[in-house]
Scaffold this motif. Structure first.
Motif, PDB file in Angstrom:
ATOM      1  N   MET A 240      50.626 -18.823  -0.679  1.00  0.00           N
ATOM      2  CA  MET A 240      49.830 -17.614  -0.900  1.00  0.00           C
ATOM      3  C   MET A 240      50.480 -16.734  -1.962  1.00  0.00           C
ATOM      4  N   LEU A 241      51.782 -16.558  -1.886  1.00  0.00           N
ATOM      5  CA  LEU A 241      52.486 -15.765  -2.895  1.00  0.00           C
ATOM      6  C   LEU A 241      52.312 -16.376  -4.284  1.00  0.00           C
ATOM      7  N   LYS A 242      52.489 -17.683  -4.369  1.00  0.00           N
ATOM      8  CA  LYS A 242      52.376 -18.365  -5.657  1.00  0.00           C
ATOM      9  C   LYS A 242      50.971 -18.203  -6.234  1.00  0.00           C
ATOM     10  N   LEU A 243      49.954 -18.379  -5.400  1.00  0.00           N
ATOM     11  CA  LEU A 243      48.567 -18.270  -5.860  1.00  0.00           C
ATOM     12  C   LEU A 243      48.223 -16.825  -6.227  1.00  0.00           C
ATOM     13  N   GLN A 244      48.782 -15.869  -5.509  1.00  0.00           N
ATOM     14  CA  GLN A 244      48.558 -14.467  -5.877  1.00  0.00           C
ATOM     15  C   GLN A 244      49.026 -14.198  -7.304  1.00  0.00           C
TER      16      GLN A 244
ATOM     17  N   GLY B  33      34.540 -11.691  -6.490  1.00  0.00           N
ATOM     18  CA  GLY B  33      35.799 -11.426  -5.801  1.00  0.00           C
ATOM     19  C   GLY B  33      36.449 -12.705  -5.315  1.00  0.00           C
ATOM     20  N   PHE B  34      37.756 -12.610  -5.020  1.00  0.00           N
ATOM     21  CA  PHE B  34      38.538 -13.784  -4.623  1.00  0.00           C
ATOM     22  C   PHE B  34      38.921 -13.718  -3.148  1.00  0.00           C
ATOM     23  N   LEU B  35      38.809 -14.861  -2.474  1.00  0.00           N
ATOM     24  CA  LEU B  35      39.260 -15.010  -1.093  1.00  0.00           C
ATOM     25  C   LEU B  35      40.372 -16.046  -1.064  1.00  0.00           C
ATOM     26  N   PHE B  36      41.570 -15.617  -0.627  1.00  0.00           N
ATOM     27  CA  PHE B  36      42.721 -16.511  -0.482  1.00  0.00           C
ATOM     28  C   PHE B  36      42.829 -16.899   0.991  1.00  0.00           C
ATOM     29  N   LEU B  37      42.919 -18.204   1.267  1.00  0.00           N
ATOM     30  CA  LEU B  37      43.018 -18.678   2.643  1.00  0.00           C
ATOM     31  C   LEU B  37      44.204 -19.621   2.799  1.00  0.00           C
ATOM     32  N   SER B  38      44.944 -19.486   3.908  1.00  0.00           N
ATOM     33  CA  SER B  38      45.944 -20.478   4.285  1.00  0.00           C
ATOM     34  C   SER B  38      46.194 -20.349   5.783  1.00  0.00           C
ATOM     35  N   GLY B  39      47.056 -21.255   6.293  1.00  0.00           N
ATOM     36  CA  GLY B  39      47.326 -21.283   7.724  1.00  0.00           C
ATOM     37  C   GLY B  39      46.753 -22.513   8.396  1.00  0.00           C
ATOM     38  N   PHE B  40      46.411 -23.533   7.603  1.00  0.00           N
ATOM     39  CA  PHE B  40      45.766 -24.739   8.128  1.00  0.00           C
ATOM     40  C   PHE B  40      46.289 -25.953   7.367  1.00  0.00           C
TER      41      PHE B  40
ATOM     42  N   GLU C  72      38.080 -22.299  -6.354  1.00  0.00           N
ATOM     43  CA  GLU C  72      38.704 -22.081  -7.649  1.00  0.00           C
ATOM     44  C   GLU C  72      40.019 -22.842  -7.773  1.00  0.00           C
ATOM     45  N   LYS C  73      40.846 -22.791  -6.710  1.00  0.00           N
ATOM     46  CA  LYS C  73      42.142 -23.453  -6.722  1.00  0.00           C
ATOM     47  C   LYS C  73      42.473 -23.961  -5.331  1.00  0.00           C
ATOM     48  N   GLN C  74      43.235 -25.042  -5.277  1.00  0.00           N
ATOM     49  CA  GLN C  74      43.698 -25.590  -4.008  1.00  0.00           C
ATOM     50  C   GLN C  74      45.133 -26.063  -4.185  1.00  0.00           C
TER      51      GLN C  74
ATOM     52  N   VAL D 189      41.927 -20.851  -2.947  1.00  0.00           N
ATOM     53  CA  VAL D 189      41.414 -19.642  -3.587  1.00  0.00           C
ATOM     54  C   VAL D 189      39.936 -19.867  -3.843  1.00  0.00           C
ATOM     55  N   LEU D 190      39.092 -19.041  -3.211  1.00  0.00           N
ATOM     56  CA  LEU D 190      37.639 -19.139  -3.339  1.00  0.00           C
ATOM     57  C   LEU D 190      37.122 -17.944  -4.109  1.00  0.00           C
TER      58      LEU D 190
END
Length: 275
Positions: free
Chosen positions: A129-133, A232-239, A259-261, A271-272
Motif C-alpha cells: 500500500m505504501l509503495k502504491l501510494q 478517484g482511486f481506491l487502494f485495496l489490500s489485506g487479501f 489500474e495497478k496490481q 489500485v482501482l
C-alpha cells in the motif's frame, strides 16, 4: 488482572489475518515472533469457543499449533520495542520508531510507535500500500483511510501532499495509538472510532485506502465506491492473490477499473479507478 497467553506457531503469511480475527473477540495485545505470534486476552472475558472456532478455520492452511499459559499484565511497550526494526520501501519512505535514529537517502520518513496496533510497514499488505501510494498523485487531494490501525497510510498520504486526511478504526486501542502517531508526524487530526457505517464519512474523496481483510472489503466496496469522486482511486489490500477475482467482480459491477496490481509473499494489493 491476569492475562491468558497463547503462543501460536503458524505460517508467516497468516500472522496478520489471525491478529485481525482475534482482535475482534477480545484479544488486545499481540507480539510477532520467529515462530508466529504471541496473543493475549484478559482471563475474565476470554471467549474460548470463538477462539477455538477461529483456530479451526485456519488450522490446516496455516499449520497452527498453540501453547497456552497465564501471565500477569506486562509492559507491552517494552516487549514490542525488543522486536521492532525499521523498514524501508525503496527510497520512497523510511519507517522507524521514535527510539530509532533517522536515516538519510529517503524521500519521506514516518515515525510509528505501533504498540499493539496493526500496520508498521513490515507486513506485505502495508508495504504494498505504501509503495502504491507513492505512485499516485496525492497533492491537494481528500483522502480517507479505512481501518487505519497505526495510521501509517494516512500519514503517508499527508506526506505526499494530501489536502485533507480522514481516518478511523473499529479498535479504541488503535484509535489512541493512531492519534499518537499522527502527532509524532506533525498531523493535527483525530482518528474516528467505529466501522465505516458508524463513522459515516462525508465524501466525496479523491482517494480511499482500505487495508483490511477480504470479507470486510467485499461487504464495504460499494460504500467506498459511493464515496469516491469520478476518476478517484481506491487502494485495496489485506487479501491473497487468489481472492482478486472475487473482489474485482464486485468492483467492476460498480464501475471501478483496475489500474495497478501487485503481489508480495502471496498477498495482493489493487489500485482501482472510478469511471
Amino acid at each position: 488482572m491476569d492475562y491468558l497467553e497463547f503462543k501460536i506457531s503458524c505460517r508467516e503469511e497468516f500472522r496478520e489475518i489471525l491478529i485481525a480475527e482475534l482482535s475482534e473477540i477480545g484479544f488486545d495485545s499481540f507480539l510477532e515472533t520467529e515462530e508466529g505470534i504471541d496473543v493475549y486476552a484478559p482471563s475474565d472475558s476470554f471467549d474460548r469457543e470463538s477462539f477455538e472456532g477461529i483456530l479451526s478455520q485456519y488450522q490446516d492452511a496455516a499449520s497452527i499449533s498453540v501453547k497456552e499459559g497465564k501471565v500477569a499484565k506486562v509492559n507491552w511497550n517494552e516487549e514490542w520495542e525488543k522486536n521492532y526494526d525499521p523498514i524501508s520501501v525503496g527510497d520512497l519512505v523510511y519507517v522507524r520508531a521514535s527510539f530509532h535514529p533517522s536515516q538519510a537517502g529517503f524521500q519521506h520518513e514516518i515515525v510509528i510507535n505501533p504498540k499493539m496496533s496493526f500496520g508498521t510497514g513490515h507486513h506485505a499488505t502495508t508495504y504494498q500500500m505504501l509503495k502504491l501510494q507513492g505512485e499516485v498523485d496525492h497533492q491537494g487531494k481528500r483522502v480517507l483511510d479505512v481501518g487505519s490501525g497505526t495510521g501509517i497510510l494516512a500519514i503517508m498520504a499527508h506526506l505526499l501532499g494530501a489536502k485533507e486526511v480522514q481516518a478511523f478504526d473499529i479498535d479504541d486501542w488503535c484509535v489512541d495509538n493512531g492519534n499518537e502517531n499522527f502527532a509524532l508526524n506533525g498531523m493535527d487530526i483525530q482518528m474516528g472510532l467505529g466501522t465505516i457505517r458508524d463513522v459515516n464519512p462525508s465524501g466525496p474523496f479523491d482517494i480511499v485506502l482500505a487495508n483490511i481483510n477480504k470479507n470486510v472489503l467485499l461487504d464495504e466496496i460499494p460504500i467506498y465506491a459511493g464515496l469516491l469522486k469520478p476518476d478517484g482511486f481506491l487502494f485495496l489490500s489485506g487479501f491473497y492473490t487468489p481472492d482478486v477475482d472475487d473482489l474485482m467482480e464486485i468492483a467492476s459491477s460498480l464501475g471501478l477499473k483496475l489500474e495497478k496490481q501487485s503481489e508480495r509473499n502471496q498477498w495482493a494489493a489493487l489500485v482501482l479507478r472510478k469511471g
